[in-house]
Design an enzyme around this catalytic site. Structure first.
Site, PDB file in Angstrom:
ATOM      1  N   GLY A 195       0.834  -1.198   0.000  1.00 12.30           N
ATOM      2  CA  GLY A 195       0.000   0.000   0.000  1.00 12.30           C
ATOM      3  C   GLY A 195       0.865   1.243   0.000  1.00 12.30           C
ATOM      4  O   GLY A 195       2.060   1.183  -0.257  1.00 12.30           O
ATOM      5  N   CYS A 196       0.267   2.348   0.302  1.00 10.90           N
ATOM      6  CA  CYS A 196       0.963   3.641   0.316  1.00 10.90           C
ATOM      7  C   CYS A 196       2.267   3.536   1.103  1.00 10.90           C
ATOM      8  O   CYS A 196       2.276   3.097   2.252  1.00 10.90           O
ATOM      9  CB  CYS A 196       0.048   4.699   0.929  1.00 10.90           C
ATOM     10  N   PHE A 197       3.352   3.928   0.499  1.00 14.02           N
ATOM     11  CA  PHE A 197       4.651   3.741   1.134  1.00 14.02           C
ATOM     12  C   PHE A 197       4.879   4.611   2.353  1.00 14.02           C
ATOM     13  O   PHE A 197       5.700   4.284   3.209  1.00 14.02           O
ATOM     14  CB  PHE A 197       5.808   3.871   0.151  1.00 14.02           C
ATOM     15  N   HIS A 241      -2.012   2.563   7.352  1.00 18.69           N
ATOM     16  CA  HIS A 241      -1.267   1.521   8.049  1.00 18.69           C
ATOM     17  C   HIS A 241      -1.320   1.729   9.555  1.00 18.69           C
ATOM     18  O   HIS A 241      -1.194   2.851  10.038  1.00 18.69           O
ATOM     19  CB  HIS A 241       0.182   1.509   7.566  1.00 18.69           C
TER      20      HIS A 241
END
Length: 164
Positions: A12-14, A155
């Site tokens: 997902g989004c880093f 996250h």
């Protein structure tokens, strides 16, 4: 001789993955970037086929690849294809980029452990892809949530107890 190694994962989004990994035992450095795609010198606006991922530098005397994967499976949803939170598309796929057969086997073992745990409502769809090259993302994406603590992330620690 250095005991530092690198691991490459995408989930997902880093920004959120980097922020959580940076504080883990044995992690010496993190960098966000692009992995597994179709073009050279990818950018945030042009990275076809690339996953938003992170390069993790770790001290093998303090942690292991398996422990990194264990945490990876606790901070993102590995059961959704091309999706994390509000982010959709192959850039947000769950992938372990293995560098050798030992890492590939460790990844397969962890996926089985996670599936057998029944902690998730579905089976893991994390893909295993051979590592080819890591392209660092632009400077404005590095350490993003350190600079913008209220910035977007999908996250978080979903499970505090280890799978292993």
């Amino acid at each position: 001789m250095s005991t530092y190694k690198k691991a490459y994962i995408a989930g997902g989004c880093f920004w959120g993955m980097e922020d959580l990994f940076r504080t883990q035992n044995g992690i010496k450095d993190t960098e966000v970037g692009y992995l597994g795609g179709q073009n050279e010198n990818p950018t945030y606006k042009n990275h076809p086929g690339h996953a938003e991922g992170i390069e993790i530098t770790y001290d093998a005397n303090e942690t292991t690849f398996k422990h990194i994967l264990d945490y990876f499976f606790r901070i993102h949803n590995p059961t959704t294809i091309d999706r994390q939170g509000n982010d959709l598309g192959s850039s947000y796929r769950s992938t372990i980029f293995f560098q050798n057969e030992e890492e590939k086997e460790d990844a397969k073992e962890l996926i089985k452990i996670v599936n057998d745990s029944n902690k998730w409502d579905a089976d893991v769809v994390t893909t295993l892809e051979p590592f080819t090259k890591f392209w660092a993302a632009e400077p404005e994406h590095q350490d993003y949530l350190v600079r913008k603590p209220d910035g977007y992330t999908c996250h978080f620690e979903r499970f505090t107890d280890s799978f292993i």
